[in-house]
Design a protein around this motif. Sequence first.
Motif, short mmCIF file in Angstrom:
data_model
loop_
_atom_site.label_atom_id
_atom_site.label_comp_id
_atom_site.label_asym_id
_atom_site.label_seq_id
_atom_site.Cartn_x
_atom_site.Cartn_y
_atom_site.Cartn_z
N ARG A 89 -6.17 0.70 -5.24
CA ARG A 89 -4.74 0.91 -5.02
C ARG A 89 -4.08 1.48 -6.26
NH1 ARG A 89 -0.57 -4.09 -5.61
NH2 ARG A 89 1.34 -2.86 -5.75
N LEU A 115 -3.50 -4.39 1.71
CA LEU A 115 -4.11 -3.33 0.93
C LEU A 115 -4.64 -2.21 1.83
CD1 LEU A 115 -5.86 -5.62 -1.67
CD2 LEU A 115 -4.22 -3.81 -2.24
N HIS A 118 4.63 -0.40 -2.21
CA HIS A 118 3.90 0.65 -2.91
C HIS A 118 3.44 1.72 -1.92
CE1 HIS A 118 0.75 1.46 -6.32
NE2 HIS A 118 1.63 2.44 -6.18
N GLY A 119 2.93 1.28 -0.78
CA GLY A 119 2.46 2.23 0.22
C GLY A 119 3.60 3.05 0.82
N VAL A 148 2.66 -4.73 -2.25
CA VAL A 148 1.63 -3.79 -1.80
C VAL A 148 2.20 -2.85 -0.74
CG1 VAL A 148 -0.61 -3.57 -0.65
CG2 VAL A 148 -0.28 -5.34 -2.37
N LEU A 149 2.94 -3.41 0.20
CA LEU A 149 3.54 -2.61 1.27
C LEU A 149 4.62 -1.69 0.72
CD1 LEU A 149 3.78 -5.34 4.05
CD2 LEU A 149 1.97 -3.63 3.71
N PHE A 162 -1.70 -0.25 2.81
CA PHE A 162 -1.33 0.64 1.71
C PHE A 162 -2.11 1.94 1.79
CE2 PHE A 162 -2.88 2.31 -2.32
CZ PHE A 162 -1.70 2.72 -2.92
N GLY A 211 -0.19 5.38 2.27
CA GLY A 211 -0.27 6.39 1.21
C GLY A 211 -0.70 7.74 1.72
N CYS A 257 -6.64 6.24 -1.84
CA CYS A 257 -6.34 5.73 -0.50
C CYS A 257 -7.49 5.95 0.47
CB CYS A 257 -5.07 6.40 0.02
SG CYS A 257 -3.59 6.00 -0.94
#
Length: 210
Positions: A47, A77, A113-114, A110-111, A80, A84, A52
Amino acid sequence: MCADTAWTARAAGHSVLGLISPEQVAAAGQDPITARAYRHLYLSALRYDFRCRTLQAFVEQLPSRVGASLDCYSRALYAFALLGQSRHESLALVDEVLAEAGDHAKTRHVLLHGLWLGQDLDRGAERLLALSSGPPFDNGRDPIALFRMAGALRRLGRYDEGLTAIDRALDLLPPGDLTVHADLVRERSLISATRDLHQRPQARTGGTAT
């Protein structure tokens, strides 16, 4: 703990990706606690490097019994990885993970970030803004959530609000985190430049916009 460990190792030049192989992660499956720890370390490292497709491929090649019983953080993850790549089917998975995770900050990060990485998702900026401003980030004290919020506001054309969010993030960021500080400064510069570009009066020549 594994997410923080993977980040710290990467920042120190000792990425988890250079210390354990995907084969080792897959082979750790006999003990569920060890398997989960290895998986969180490895997937978190992927990540942070924005790998990805590799993350997606690793999860999808897991034995069906393992894939069907993945813990909530591992599923985040995986989401993500899809987010991504702006894979629209990822949005249903996000809703499932959120329903299971509740207000767990690490999973929601994490979500976030995605959603931040996936630029072509349906209503992606709106989703990013809602998640970054909802629980447990609604107290306005999490600098990374504010950073994601600023990016969402920029994509929505709400530049002054974005600058307010990123300035607050810079104030709240712990000293010494140079990599994240640089990311925040870049976001601030991007918001300012985009605002100036959209607010600049059009130059005209002979009555025709140029």
